[in-house]
Design an enzyme around this catalytic site. Sequence first.
Site, PDB file in Angstrom:
ATOM      1  CE1 TYR A 190      -2.871  -1.873   4.664  1.00  0.00           C
ATOM      2  CE2 TYR A 190      -3.288  -4.097   5.424  1.00  0.00           C
ATOM      3  CZ  TYR A 190      -3.284  -3.162   4.415  1.00  0.00           C
ATOM      4  OH  TYR A 190      -3.693  -3.508   3.148  1.00  0.00           O
ATOM      5  CB  VAL A 191      -7.723  -1.397   8.918  1.00  0.00           C
ATOM      6  CG1 VAL A 191      -9.069  -2.093   8.709  1.00  0.00           C
ATOM      7  CG2 VAL A 191      -7.516  -1.059  10.400  1.00  0.00           C
ATOM      8  CE1 TYR A 242      -3.990   7.175  11.850  1.00  0.00           C
ATOM      9  CE2 TYR A 242      -2.458   8.220  10.351  1.00  0.00           C
ATOM     10  CZ  TYR A 242      -2.972   7.081  10.925  1.00  0.00           C
ATOM     11  OH  TYR A 242      -2.476   5.852  10.579  1.00  0.00           O
ATOM     12  N   GLY A 260      -9.618   0.736  12.912  1.00  0.00           N
ATOM     13  CA  GLY A 260      -8.479   1.630  13.123  1.00  0.00           C
ATOM     14  C   GLY A 260      -8.663   2.481  14.364  1.00  0.00           C
ATOM     15  CD  GLU A 309       8.066   1.360  12.608  1.00  0.00           C
ATOM     16  OE1 GLU A 309       8.488   1.316  11.436  1.00  0.00           O
ATOM     17  OE2 GLU A 309       8.435   2.232  13.416  1.00  0.00           O
ATOM     18  CG  ASN A 369      -2.093   7.269   3.732  1.00  0.00           C
ATOM     19  OD1 ASN A 369      -3.276   7.330   3.415  1.00  0.00           O
ATOM     20  ND2 ASN A 369      -1.585   6.237   4.383  1.00  0.00           N
ATOM     21  CE1 TYR A 426      -3.566   2.689   0.723  1.00  0.00           C
ATOM     22  CE2 TYR A 426      -2.091   3.383   2.478  1.00  0.00           C
ATOM     23  CZ  TYR A 426      -3.190   3.610   1.673  1.00  0.00           C
ATOM     24  OH  TYR A 426      -3.911   4.777   1.819  1.00  0.00           O
ATOM     25  CD  GLU A 427       3.265   2.798   4.687  1.00  0.00           C
ATOM     26  OE1 GLU A 427       4.460   2.444   4.841  1.00  0.00           O
ATOM     27  OE2 GLU A 427       2.580   3.252   5.620  1.00  0.00           O
ATOM     28  N   GLY A 471     -13.460   1.587   7.551  1.00  0.00           N
ATOM     29  CA  GLY A 471     -14.751   2.207   7.797  1.00  0.00           C
ATOM     30  C   GLY A 471     -15.566   1.459   8.840  1.00  0.00           C
TER      31      GLY A 471
END
Length: 160
Positions: free
Chosen positions: A86-87, A131, A97, A83, A124, A23-24, A93
């Site tokens: 991740y979901v 957040y 998280g 660190e 992101n 994903y990253e 939703g």
Amino acid sequence: MIRTAVPADVPVIHALVRDLATYEKAADEAVATEEQLHEALFGERPAAFAHIAQDDTSGETVGFALWFLNFSTWRGVHGIYLEDLYVRPEARGGGHGKALLTELTRICVERGYERLEWSVLDWNEPSIAFYRSLGARPQSEWTVFRLTDDALSTLGGRRP
């Protein structure tokens, strides 16, 4: 449901770490093995801790948080450095998280830790918005630096 990880969770944590790295856009950098994760989380001297998010209906693991203690010389107490959080995309939703972060903040409050910190990639936007919705604020005056690979070896006295 959020629970503390157990040794049997290492394979799924490893798979989720790989998913996060993909994903990253850095899958080639995620070289940690299951054995290394097991040692870090459950070895003689654990260096990190993990929590698992499970789907309330199926019991399937849908996410994780991996964290370790840091220390603030200004505050004089430990904090938590998150660190990885991740979901899986199909479970986003669903509150997993937020539940993972809530568990980490509960640990902070219970143990007298005064900070929960983490890094997020600047591109992101979905995570940044999430957040911010929880009240987290970016520390824009700080820049993260990292030594790794050849630079780390060279400065550490070993030539690559």
